[in-house]
Design a protein around this motif. Structure first.
Motif, mmCIF file in Angstrom:
data_model
loop_
_atom_site.group_PDB
_atom_site.id
_atom_site.type_symbol
_atom_site.label_atom_id
_atom_site.label_comp_id
_atom_site.label_asym_id
_atom_site.label_seq_id
_atom_site.Cartn_x
_atom_site.Cartn_y
_atom_site.Cartn_z
ATOM 1 N N ASP A 35 45.104 1.378 -5.681
ATOM 2 C CA ASP A 35 46.233 0.862 -4.905
ATOM 3 C C ASP A 35 45.853 0.706 -3.435
ATOM 4 N N TRP A 36 45.151 1.694 -2.939
ATOM 5 C CA TRP A 36 44.751 1.652 -1.527
ATOM 6 C C TRP A 36 43.817 0.471 -1.263
ATOM 7 N N ASN A 37 42.833 0.263 -2.130
ATOM 8 C CA ASN A 37 41.866 -0.814 -1.930
ATOM 9 C C ASN A 37 42.520 -2.193 -1.971
ATOM 10 N N ARG A 42 45.904 -0.857 3.810
ATOM 11 C CA ARG A 42 44.492 -0.560 4.071
ATOM 12 C C ARG A 42 43.958 -1.503 5.131
ATOM 13 N N GLU A 43 44.269 -2.784 4.988
ATOM 14 C CA GLU A 43 43.810 -3.776 5.971
ATOM 15 C C GLU A 43 44.387 -3.467 7.350
ATOM 16 N N ALA A 44 45.647 -3.121 7.378
ATOM 17 C CA ALA A 44 46.288 -2.792 8.653
ATOM 18 C C ALA A 44 45.678 -1.526 9.247
ATOM 19 N N VAL A 49 42.260 1.138 13.206
ATOM 20 C CA VAL A 49 41.117 1.993 13.542
ATOM 21 C C VAL A 49 40.122 1.222 14.408
ATOM 22 N N ASP A 50 39.866 -0.042 14.058
ATOM 23 C CA ASP A 50 38.967 -0.858 14.879
ATOM 24 C C ASP A 50 39.507 -1.010 16.302
#
Length: 118
Positions: A35-37, A42-44, A49-50
């Protein structure tokens, strides 16, 4: 404020800045890896983080620049202290020794430099 007090305050600021705890990034573990992938979260999160990495790099650069500026300021204050000392030491050479105390009392000399001259 005398030279020694200013130098001590600058040293204290440098000491505090150098011993600040680092920011630690931690992400909670996902409930389901599949689900996470496949999630937008996850993208957000990766984008966040970036972005945070970029901000932290900028913060670190400014933080290091602040420490460098404080060290530079400390060197300047210490140089002023020694310049004042040598100036007045040189002036004392040109007057009789019995007039040294009068010279030191009558001139506007930084207290820390006065201590060094005695």
């Amino acid at each position: 404020m005398d030279f020694n007090t200013r130098i001590n305050r600058i040293d204290q600021m440098i000491e505090r800045l150098e011993h600040v705890e680092r920011v630690v990034l931690a992400c909670p573990a996902p409930i389901s890896q599949q689900d996470w992938n496949n999630s937008k979260a996850r993208e957000a999160a990766e984008e966040l983080v970036d972005t945070m990495d970029h901000y932290l790099d900028d913060y670190n650069d400014k933080y290091q620049a602040c420490i460098r500026a404080l060290r530079s300021l400390r060197q300047k204050v210490e140089s002023q202290k020694w310049a004042s000392y040598y100036y007045h030491r040189w002036a004392l050479y040109s007057i009789p020794e019995e007039d040294h105390a009068t010279y030191i009392r009558s001139k506007d000399i930084d207290p820390s430099v006065k201590q060094m001259l005695r």
